[in-house]
Motif scaffolding. Sequence first.
Motif, PDB file in Angstrom:
ATOM      1  N   GLU A  65      39.733  45.356  42.051  1.00  6.94           N
ATOM      2  CA  GLU A  65      40.268  46.713  41.889  1.00  6.94           C
ATOM      3  C   GLU A  65      41.759  46.676  41.538  1.00  6.94           C
ATOM      4  O   GLU A  65      42.216  47.361  40.629  1.00  6.94           O
ATOM      5  CB  GLU A  65      40.069  47.517  43.180  1.00  6.94           C
ATOM      6  CG  GLU A  65      38.613  47.775  43.555  1.00  6.94           C
ATOM      7  CD  GLU A  65      37.975  48.874  42.712  1.00  6.94           C
ATOM      8  OE1 GLU A  65      38.695  49.583  41.988  1.00  6.94           O
ATOM      9  OE2 GLU A  65      36.733  48.999  42.772  1.00  6.94           O
ATOM     10  N   ARG A  66      42.512  45.860  42.245  1.00  5.84           N
ATOM     11  CA  ARG A  66      43.960  45.817  42.008  1.00  5.84           C
ATOM     12  C   ARG A  66      44.297  45.147  40.682  1.00  5.84           C
ATOM     13  O   ARG A  66      45.291  45.485  40.048  1.00  5.84           O
ATOM     14  CB  ARG A  66      44.689  45.104  43.151  1.00  5.84           C
ATOM     15  CG  ARG A  66      44.575  45.758  44.534  1.00  5.84           C
ATOM     16  CD  ARG A  66      45.138  47.158  44.620  1.00  5.84           C
ATOM     17  NE  ARG A  66      44.261  48.199  44.067  1.00  5.84           N
ATOM     18  CZ  ARG A  66      43.147  48.652  44.662  1.00  5.84           C
ATOM     19  NH1 ARG A  66      42.769  48.163  45.798  1.00  5.84           N
ATOM     20  NH2 ARG A  66      42.430  49.612  44.099  1.00  5.84           N
ATOM     21  N   ASP A  69      43.773  47.877  38.246  1.00  7.05           N
ATOM     22  CA  ASP A  69      44.900  48.804  38.407  1.00  7.05           C
ATOM     23  C   ASP A  69      46.152  48.252  37.723  1.00  7.05           C
ATOM     24  O   ASP A  69      46.870  48.971  37.033  1.00  7.05           O
ATOM     25  CB  ASP A  69      45.226  49.017  39.894  1.00  7.05           C
ATOM     26  CG  ASP A  69      44.177  49.872  40.590  1.00  7.05           C
ATOM     27  OD1 ASP A  69      43.350  50.485  39.886  1.00  7.05           O
ATOM     28  OD2 ASP A  69      44.189  49.916  41.829  1.00  7.05           O
ATOM     29  N   GLN A  72      45.926  48.482  34.008  1.00  8.22           N
ATOM     30  CA  GLN A  72      46.100  49.858  33.535  1.00  8.22           C
ATOM     31  C   GLN A  72      47.543  50.339  33.703  1.00  8.22           C
ATOM     32  O   GLN A  72      48.087  51.033  32.848  1.00  8.22           O
ATOM     33  CB  GLN A  72      45.148  50.800  34.286  1.00  8.22           C
ATOM     34  CG  GLN A  72      43.692  50.567  33.888  1.00  8.22           C
ATOM     35  CD  GLN A  72      42.720  51.409  34.678  1.00  8.22           C
ATOM     36  OE1 GLN A  72      43.082  51.990  35.706  1.00  8.22           O
ATOM     37  NE2 GLN A  72      41.480  51.462  34.218  1.00  8.22           N
TER      38      GLN A  72
END
Lengths: 94, 95
Positions: A65-66, A69, A72
Amino acid sequence: MDAPSAAGLGGADPQLQRFIEVETQKQRFQQLVHQMTELCWEKCMDKPGPKLDSRAETCFVNCVERFIDTSQFILNRLEQTQKSKSAFSESLSD
Amino acid sequence: MESGFGSDFGGGGGGKLDPGVIMEQVKVQIAVANAQELLQRMTDKCFRKCIGKPGGALDNSEQKCIAMCMDRYMDSWNTVSRAYNSRLQRERANM
């Protein structure tokens, strides 16, 4: 679906074209999974035990997830700085 | 519809390549490439984890470590794949 594709296969069989698009997409996914597994392994794996414990599993999920992130965030920030730069140079040239 | 794809690749002779055959071959090649990628990264990671000082042979405890490491690397790969997939699903739903 029959839209002309930029893949440089102008005259190719549409079925084949579709196949290549799908496989390319799948391959991008797999490639990123390889990359993130390697990266997160360094962060999350201490000593390989008899099973993947829940702590490591959570770490892997968070790591994925990180990582996305981060990717992005960087993309957005570069876009922002590009925008403000070009706005700045436009206002200069006015 | 049956435009020049076959002749581009077939090198003349007029034989058309069956798209089905091409797709099968491409699938096999992709699978091989993915297996090689996994093998290479897994070997690298497990070598680092399990071989402290390379000795005269792979000893028993090193072999055990490598076997365990391989299994955990596969678990990790699958966990990452699932996490990435669910992230993609979520982002698609939010669009």
